[in-house]
Every structure is written in structure tokens, then in C-alpha cells.
Design a protein around this motif. Structure first.
Motif, PDB file in Angstrom:
ATOM      1  N   LEU A   1      65.170  -5.609  -0.075  1.00 38.61           N
ATOM      2  CA  LEU A   1      66.355  -4.779   0.086  1.00 38.61           C
ATOM      3  C   LEU A   1      65.910  -3.335  -0.108  1.00 38.61           C
ATOM      4  N   LEU A   2      65.946  -2.584   0.976  1.00 33.72           N
ATOM      5  CA  LEU A   2      65.449  -1.212   0.991  1.00 33.72           C
ATOM      6  C   LEU A   2      66.573  -0.252   0.609  1.00 33.72           C
ATOM      7  N   PHE A   3      66.262   0.724  -0.245  1.00 37.83           N
ATOM      8  CA  PHE A   3      67.251   1.699  -0.700  1.00 37.83           C
ATOM      9  C   PHE A   3      66.852   3.114  -0.301  1.00 37.83           C
ATOM     10  N   ASN A   4      67.840   3.882   0.186  1.00 42.96           N
ATOM     11  CA  ASN A   4      67.690   5.328   0.296  1.00 42.96           C
ATOM     12  C   ASN A   4      68.864   5.957  -0.441  1.00 42.96           C
TER      13      ASN A   4
ATOM     14  N   PHE B   1      70.352  -0.650   1.795  1.00 43.19           N
ATOM     15  CA  PHE B   1      71.461  -0.044   1.049  1.00 43.19           C
ATOM     16  C   PHE B   1      71.262   1.474   1.118  1.00 43.19           C
ATOM     17  N   GLY B   2      72.108   2.137   1.888  1.00 39.94           N
ATOM     18  CA  GLY B   2      72.000   3.582   2.042  1.00 39.94           C
ATOM     19  C   GLY B   2      73.173   4.289   1.400  1.00 39.94           C
ATOM     20  N   ILE B   3      72.893   5.370   0.678  1.00 41.59           N
ATOM     21  CA  ILE B   3      73.908   6.117  -0.048  1.00 41.59           C
ATOM     22  C   ILE B   3      73.887   7.570   0.409  1.00 41.59           C
TER      23      ILE B   3
ATOM     24  N   ARG C   1      71.415  -7.215   6.792  1.00 43.31           N
ATOM     25  CA  ARG C   1      72.602  -6.845   6.020  1.00 43.31           C
ATOM     26  C   ARG C   1      72.449  -5.395   5.574  1.00 43.31           C
ATOM     27  N   LEU C   2      73.278  -4.535   6.133  1.00 45.08           N
ATOM     28  CA  LEU C   2      73.225  -3.101   5.843  1.00 45.08           C
ATOM     29  C   LEU C   2      74.507  -2.673   5.141  1.00 45.08           C
ATOM     30  N   VAL C   3      74.353  -1.992   4.010  1.00 45.98           N
ATOM     31  CA  VAL C   3      75.475  -1.393   3.295  1.00 45.98           C
ATOM     32  C   VAL C   3      75.331   0.117   3.354  1.00 45.98           C
ATOM     33  N   LEU C   4      76.396   0.796   3.765  1.00 43.26           N
ATOM     34  CA  LEU C   4      76.416   2.257   3.822  1.00 43.26           C
ATOM     35  C   LEU C   4      77.530   2.733   2.902  1.00 43.26           C
ATOM     36  N   ASP C   5      77.177   3.416   1.811  1.00 39.80           N
ATOM     37  CA  ASP C   5      78.133   3.816   0.766  1.00 39.80           C
ATOM     38  C   ASP C   5      78.109   5.335   0.612  1.00 39.80           C
TER      39      ASP C   5
ATOM     40  N   TYR D   1      78.587  -9.784   0.356  1.00 37.95           N
ATOM     41  CA  TYR D   1      78.017  -9.508   1.676  1.00 37.95           C
ATOM     42  C   TYR D   1      76.494  -9.588   1.639  1.00 37.95           C
ATOM     43  N   LEU D   2      75.875  -8.949   0.653  1.00 35.97           N
ATOM     44  CA  LEU D   2      74.413  -8.908   0.592  1.00 35.97           C
ATOM     45  C   LEU D   2      73.808 -10.240   0.172  1.00 35.97           C
ATOM     46  N   LEU D   3      74.458 -10.955  -0.723  1.00 38.66           N
ATOM     47  CA  LEU D   3      73.879 -12.192  -1.258  1.00 38.66           C
ATOM     48  C   LEU D   3      74.240 -13.417  -0.432  1.00 38.66           C
ATOM     49  N   ASP D   4      75.472 -13.473   0.066  1.00 38.45           N
ATOM     50  CA  ASP D   4      75.955 -14.666   0.755  1.00 38.45           C
ATOM     51  C   ASP D   4      76.235 -14.441   2.240  1.00 38.45           C
TER      52      ASP D   4
END
Length: 519
Positions: A119-122, A237-239, A259-263, A505-508
Motif C-alpha cells: 500500500l503506497l502512500f503519498n 493512499f494519497g492525501i 484500490r486507491l483512496v484519495l483523501d 474498501y482497502l481490506l475487503d
């Protein structure tokens, strides 16, 4: 002089608490330029179509080992390892010169049977160091760590990845006396001279790298990273600015999206002026909410702050350390606590101190925002931020155009409007390298669903940007989650609803209904 879209909520809060201290994956199947980009400049060839990467790059085996003292990993524990990834300086010449990117990771704690991948973070900026931030962020993402290797990196031009320093400490401190809201011809001349000098310093420090630190370059770095880490899909996971980077990645490599999360979402439809107006609105909203929390009428409270800033402009305030609190530093000191509701009590103390003629507390807040430590040494986040954003941004308002825009900015915010208006012209004034696009292209037809998280009280990346990002990603791709909260970013900020939705979302792989609201 700098922009306010920078830190994540977690980092801003930490500053306050601490006292301020396989697959080729080329992306050539889609439009690689930005919207309205026109012909790329000769100084920025790497924004064009990339060539297939050589096996010498895609088959790299990172030599993971102990992290250095500057990474922040040693103090945190958690099995952090560091390595260097080789990437092309210019993706149009993938067999040419390479540069090294600093990586950090901690393996999934649940064991190989439960591991989902990396899981890559920026964490934003642009210009923030993922290597130094990731270990501090681990406590907020504990459930994710069980099934993912947590991975981050210093993007090209940042910190340990060919980090750019455009000025020395003495020059940075001297430049703090430059008025970022000039009131006359002399101050305006000094303001734009300082901006041009900064660009020249960056050009001298960065050399050829100056034209190869764009968001598009970094998105391609991410896909090479994905391959080297052994992942068939990108989990990310991008913030803050990391949301723009994630959107650009999804556009270039839609089939590689996992799975991409944009927060804390940057509005992809906004150009330079539009982005500045968005931030002006966002910070005024946050200030209004702060003023209401203290029992003040927002209009009267804002006017009181404007009057204070005017007095400081005419006569900078003394501080216990001997330095003077200028108007620009005072405004920066006001901005930092607005990134997190936890900072509001400190803002109250700082404003009262300034009203009483002591600028010490506001200066301490400004120093925290400006990466200045107690010895007078400044970090380079703002240098990298400017080099990256000025390569990205094609729109360069002139001083004359900015003067005409000022009334619009001042109408949006009496406190922040003047600063943000002048910044549209000063930030990239006389910049040595041409910008690449007006707005980033983030459309990602065919990509897996991307979770876009917006916070109604976000000061730096106003809430409206989340819906625009979801819409531009495309139908069936962008899925919006709203939190009615305060501060920059939503995940890990106190909402069980947000955290459980993102974790699910990220885990399941559970995708919430588009438009879900957490109050």
C-alpha cells in the motif's frame, strides 16, 4: 512566500502538539498530456509519451536495509527498511541517465497468508518526504498494516531523492522580510525580484532535473515501483496533493488501478487562479468556523484580524528571540492551526499575544509551517513544492493580471485574499522552465472504483474538489465519501464512519455507495 496546500491533517496536528518543531505499464494507451496542454515545451520532454522501460529497470531487486537517521524510522521501530529505486531521469529516454528514489517500507504484520500486497502512500505537498513521514503515520493505519506492506518514498526532487535546495538558511530568513502583499511600487518590485531570484537558485541547484519533476513523471515512477515491488495492481493512499498524483496515475495506468483512496482532494478542474480561489475560500471557511467556536461573529472577527495584520505590516512585532514578526509571517502563523481543529486553542493564544504586542507565539507557528528549527535551519519542502508545481502549472498570471484579480480574492476572504491573489503571479514569476498543463488529466475509463474522500471543513483542499475529482475520474470509477468535519483530511481524524468505510474498501474491497455521508 508559499502556497498553503501542503501537510496532511496528521502531520499538521503533530507539528502543533510538538510545538512546531513484469508489465511494461507505459500508459501510452491514453492521452499523456494534461487537458489543454498544447505542445509540450522543449524543456519538459518527459511529459510526452513514454517508451517501454528496459528490463534493467523493471527487474530491479531493491536492497532493503536499515534506514538512516534522517528517515524517522529508527525512533519509531516497526521493522522499517529503506532502499533506493533507479528510475529514468527522462521517460522519453528510458535507456538514458537514471536517478535514485529513496523508499521506505514495513512488511505486513499479519503474515504472508493475510498479505494483500503493498500500500503506497503519498502525504502531499508536493514536496513532502514520504520516507520521514511514513513511520509517524503508521499508528493511524494499524489495521491496514496487518494486511499490507506500508510503503512510501521521497518523490523525485524531494529530500533524499535528488532533493532540491534553492537557497541557504540565511537567504531564506532574509527573504522573510519581503512583503508578500505589496502596498507600493517598491514593495512590488522587491516581491517579484525575490521570486525571480528563487527560481534562478532552483535552476542552479537542480540542473537537468528541473524539467523532470512533474506529477506525470512521478506517476510513472509509481508504476515502475509497483512492478519492482511485485504487485499486479497499484494499491494507493494519497492525501492532499497526493490525490492529484493518484488521479494522474489512474489516468495513465487505468488497467493497473487496484484500490486507491484519495483523501483531502485537490480539485482537478481548477487552474492556477482557480486553485488559489479555492484555497482562499477554504481557509476563510475554516477561520469562520474557528471564530464561531470562540463565540465571535465571523465577519467582525475577521475584520479584527485584518486590523491586526495591518498594524503588523506598519510595525512588525517584537518576539522573545529577537526576530520580528512581519505581516506575512503572522498570516502564515494563523494558517497552520487551521489545518486541524486541535490547533484552535493555540491560535487563540497566539492572536491574543499579538494583540498584546508580542509576536512570539505567532512566529513559532509560522516557523513550524516554514520548516524552521530552533537553530535557524530550514527544511526544503517548500523548495521542492515550488519546483514541482511550477513545472506542472502552465498558467502564469502577470503582475498586471493579478492586480485586476485582487478585488475578487479580497471579496472571498478579507484575511487571506490579498496574499493568495498576489501568490498567483509571484509563485512562478519568471520561472526558468515552462509549465506543462492548465489542469491535470485524471479521467480513468476502465479503472477499478476509486474512493474519493472529502471533508466539508477542509481549509487547504475545499470539499467541492472531491465531487469534481469523482466526476472527472468517470462514471463507475470515482466514488465519493463525505465527512462533515474540520481539518485537512478525513481518515484518522476522529470519524469511526470514515475510518471503517476506508478500511472496508482497502481490506475487503467493499465499495460504498457513491455519495455516502459520515456526519
Amino acid at each position: 512566500m508559499r502556497r498553503f496546500a501542503r501537510w496532511t491533517a496528521g502531520v499538521a496536528a503533530a507539528l502543533l502538539v510538538a510545538g512546531c518543531g513484469g508489465s511494461s505499464g507505459n500508459g501510452t494507451g491514453s492521452d499523456d498530456e494534461g487537458k489543454n496542454s498544447g505542445t509540450p515545451s522543449a524543456g519538459a520532454p518527459s511529459s510526452g509519451a513514454a517508451s517501454a522501460l528496459p528490463a534493467a529497470l523493471t527487474s530491479q531487486k531493491p536492497d532493503w536495509g536499515r534506514c538512516g537517521s534522517g528517515s524517522g524510522a529508527a525512533a519509531q521501530g516497526g521493522g522499517w527498511q529503506c532502499a533506493t529505486l533507479k528510475v529514468p531521469l527522462d521517460y522519453a529516454k528510458p535507456d538514458g541517465k537514471t536517478i535514485g528514489l529513496a523508499l521506505i517500507r514495513s512488511k505486513a504484520t499479519g503474515g504472508q497468508g493475510k498479505r494483500l500486497g503493498s500500500l503506497l502512500f503519498n502525504f502531499g505537498g508536493p514536496g513532502g518526504s514520504g520516507v520521514s513521514t511514513m513511520p509517524n503515520y503508521e499508528s493511524l493505519v494499524g489495521p491496514l498494516h496487518e494486511r499490507y506492506d506500508l510503503v512510501s518514498w521521497d518523490p523525485r526532487g524531494v529530500a533524499a531523492s535528488e532533493g532540491v535546495r534553492c537557497r541557504g538558511d540565511k537567504s531564506i530568513q532574509a527573504a522573510e522580510s519581503v512583503d508578500a502583499t505589496p502596498d507600493d511600487a517598491a514593495e512590488e518590485s522587491a516581491y517579484f525580484k525575490d521570486a525571480a531570484d528563487f527560481g534562478k537558485g532552483c535552476e542552479k541547484a537542480a540542473g537537468k532535473l528541473m524539467a523532470h519533476v512533474s506529477t506525470t513523471d512521478t506517476a510513472r515512477d509509481m508504476d515502475l515501483m509497483r512492478q519492482v515491488l511485485g504487485d499486479s495492481r497499484m494499491h494507493y493512499f494519497g492525501i492532499s496533493y497526493g490525490t492529484e498524483l493518484g488521479g494522474v496515475y489512474a489516468h495513465l495506468f487505468p488497467k493497473n488501478v487496484g484500490r486507491l483512496v484519495l483523501d483531502a482532494v485537490v480539485d482537478p478542474s481548477a487552474d492556477t487562479v482557480g486553485h488559489a480561489k479555492n484555497q482562499t475560500l477554504g481557509f476563510q471557511r475554516a477561520l469562520d468556523d474557528y471564530l464561531k467556536s470562540t463565540g465571535q461573529d465571523p465577519a467582525r472577527g475577521s475584520r479584527k484580524i485584518v486590523d491586526l495584520l495591518d498594524r503588523i505590516d506598519a510595525k512588525p512585532l517584537p518576539t522573545t528571540g529577537g526576530r520580528k514578526l512581519t505581516q506575512t509571517l503572522a498570516l502564515t502563523g494563523i494558517v497552520l492551526p487551521l489545518y486541524s481543529k486541535a490547533g484552535w486553542p493555540r491560535l487563540t493564544d497566539a492572536l491574543q499575544g499579538a494583540e498584546d504586542g508580542d509576536g512570539t507565539e505567532l512566529l513559532a507557528l509560522a516557523d513550524g509551517y516554514n520548516d524552521r528549527d530552533s537553530s535557524g535551519h530550514y527544511g526544503t519542502t517548500t523548495h521542492s513544492q515550488r519546483v514541482i508545481s511550477c513545472l506542472d502549472d502552465k498558467q502564469r498570471p502577470t503582475p498586471e493580471e493579478t492586480r485586476k484579480l485582487l478585488p475578487e480574492f479580497e471579496k472571498i476572504s478579507p484575511v487571506f485574499g490579498d496574499f493568495m491573489g498576489w501568490d498567483t503571479a509571484g509563485w512562478c514569476h519568471d520561472w526558468p522552465v515552462a509549465g506543462q498543463f492548465d489542469t491535470p488529466e485524471v479521467s480513468a475509463p476502465g479503472a477499478a472504483p476509486v474512493l474519493v474522500v472529502g471533508n466539508t471543513g477542509d481549509p487547504a483542499t475545499p470539499y467541492e474538489g472531491a465531487r469534481r475529482m469523482a466526476d472527472e475520474l468517470g462514471k463507475g470509477v470515482g466514488v465519493e465519501l463525505t465527512w462533515k468535519g474540520e481539518g485537512h483530511g478525513a481518515y484518522g481524524s476522529g470519524s469511526d464512519c470514515v475510518d471503517s468505510t476506508v478500511n472496508g474498501y482497502l481490506l475487503d474491497g467493499t465499495v460504498p455507495k457513491d455519495g455516502k455521508v459520515c456526519s
